[in-house]
Design a protein around this motif. Structure first.
Motif, PDB file in Angstrom:
ATOM      1  N   VAL A   7       0.825  -1.207   0.000  1.00  0.00           N
ATOM      2  CA  VAL A   7       0.000   0.000   0.000  1.00  0.00           C
ATOM      3  C   VAL A   7       0.860   1.259   0.000  1.00  0.00           C
ATOM      4  O   VAL A   7       0.574   2.216  -0.709  1.00  0.00           O
ATOM      5  CB  VAL A   7      -0.947  -0.003   1.222  1.00  0.00           C
ATOM      6  N   ALA A   8       1.901   1.273   0.805  1.00  0.00           N
ATOM      7  CA  ALA A   8       2.774   2.444   0.947  1.00  0.00           C
ATOM      8  C   ALA A   8       4.222   1.966   0.823  1.00  0.00           C
ATOM      9  O   ALA A   8       4.840   1.589   1.819  1.00  0.00           O
ATOM     10  CB  ALA A   8       2.543   3.118   2.288  1.00  0.00           C
ATOM     11  N   PRO A   9       4.766   1.963  -0.392  1.00  0.00           N
ATOM     12  CA  PRO A   9       6.082   1.371  -0.613  1.00  0.00           C
ATOM     13  C   PRO A   9       7.268   2.165  -0.068  1.00  0.00           C
ATOM     14  O   PRO A   9       8.402   1.735  -0.205  1.00  0.00           O
ATOM     15  CB  PRO A   9       6.166   1.232  -2.132  1.00  0.00           C
ATOM     16  N   SER A  10       7.034   3.281   0.575  1.00  0.00           N
ATOM     17  CA  SER A  10       8.118   4.015   1.230  1.00  0.00           C
ATOM     18  C   SER A  10       8.159   3.594   2.690  1.00  0.00           C
ATOM     19  O   SER A  10       7.120   3.461   3.335  1.00  0.00           O
ATOM     20  CB  SER A  10       7.891   5.520   1.144  1.00  0.00           C
ATOM     21  N   ALA A  11       9.358   3.378   3.187  1.00  0.00           N
ATOM     22  CA  ALA A  11       9.504   2.931   4.575  1.00  0.00           C
ATOM     23  C   ALA A  11      10.842   3.398   5.122  1.00  0.00           C
ATOM     24  O   ALA A  11      11.656   3.974   4.396  1.00  0.00           O
ATOM     25  CB  ALA A  11       9.405   1.411   4.651  1.00  0.00           C
ATOM     26  N   GLN A  12      11.040   3.141   6.393  1.00  0.00           N
ATOM     27  CA  GLN A  12      12.329   3.411   7.015  1.00  0.00           C
ATOM     28  C   GLN A  12      12.749   2.130   7.722  1.00  0.00           C
ATOM     29  O   GLN A  12      11.951   1.519   8.442  1.00  0.00           O
ATOM     30  CB  GLN A  12      12.241   4.551   8.023  1.00  0.00           C
ATOM     31  N   ILE A  13      13.983   1.705   7.477  1.00  0.00           N
ATOM     32  CA  ILE A  13      14.514   0.529   8.151  1.00  0.00           C
ATOM     33  C   ILE A  13      15.608   0.962   9.111  1.00  0.00           C
ATOM     34  O   ILE A  13      16.180   2.035   8.966  1.00  0.00           O
ATOM     35  CB  ILE A  13      15.055  -0.521   7.161  1.00  0.00           C
ATOM     36  N   GLN A  14      15.863   0.126  10.094  1.00  0.00           N
ATOM     37  CA  GLN A  14      16.924   0.411  11.054  1.00  0.00           C
ATOM     38  C   GLN A  14      17.770  -0.838  11.221  1.00  0.00           C
ATOM     39  O   GLN A  14      17.259  -1.916  11.515  1.00  0.00           O
ATOM     40  CB  GLN A  14      16.349   0.836  12.395  1.00  0.00           C
ATOM     41  N   ILE A  15      19.068  -0.676  11.026  1.00  0.00           N
ATOM     42  CA  ILE A  15      20.041  -1.741  11.246  1.00  0.00           C
ATOM     43  C   ILE A  15      21.021  -1.198  12.262  1.00  0.00           C
ATOM     44  O   ILE A  15      21.755  -0.248  11.980  1.00  0.00           O
ATOM     45  CB  ILE A  15      20.752  -2.157   9.945  1.00  0.00           C
ATOM     46  N   GLY A  16      20.987  -1.780  13.454  1.00  0.00           N
ATOM     47  CA  GLY A  16      21.773  -1.217  14.547  1.00  0.00           C
ATOM     48  C   GLY A  16      21.234   0.163  14.855  1.00  0.00           C
ATOM     49  O   GLY A  16      20.034   0.355  15.024  1.00  0.00           O
ATOM     50  N   ALA A  17      22.113   1.148  14.892  1.00  0.00           N
ATOM     51  CA  ALA A  17      21.699   2.521  15.179  1.00  0.00           C
ATOM     52  C   ALA A  17      21.390   3.314  13.906  1.00  0.00           C
ATOM     53  O   ALA A  17      20.887   4.424  13.969  1.00  0.00           O
ATOM     54  CB  ALA A  17      22.787   3.238  15.972  1.00  0.00           C
ATOM     55  N   GLU A  18      21.686   2.738  12.734  1.00  0.00           N
ATOM     56  CA  GLU A  18      21.530   3.466  11.473  1.00  0.00           C
ATOM     57  C   GLU A  18      20.134   3.288  10.881  1.00  0.00           C
ATOM     58  O   GLU A  18      19.665   2.171  10.680  1.00  0.00           O
ATOM     59  CB  GLU A  18      22.570   2.985  10.453  1.00  0.00           C
TER      60      GLU A  18
END
Length: 73
Positions: A7-18
């Protein structure tokens, strides 16, 4: 989560602190089969058993870094 990405292909991922903004798409069947074999099972072979127990094909989302909206501004 896959429904959200459809539905909303924009996202934010987090790997460790980044944290990274990404754009996603759900892979097509041929690409999905290759990713499943070459990436998922190569890194996490236990997913093979999970897939066997499912009555559906587990989808794979492809994530790419989001392009900047206004670069240089």
């Amino acid at each position: 989560w896959i429904r959200n990405l459809r539905v909303a292909p924009s996202a934010q991922i987090q790997i460790g602190a980044e944290k990274t903004d990404v754009e996603s798409r759900v892979s097509e069947p041929t690409e999905r089969d290759q990713l499943w074999r070459d990436v998922v099972l190569a890194q996490a072979p236990f997913f093979a058993g999970y897939q066997e127990k499912c009555d559906r094909v587990i989808p794979i989302a492809v994530l790419n870094p989001a392009r900047e909206q206004n670069p240089g501004i």
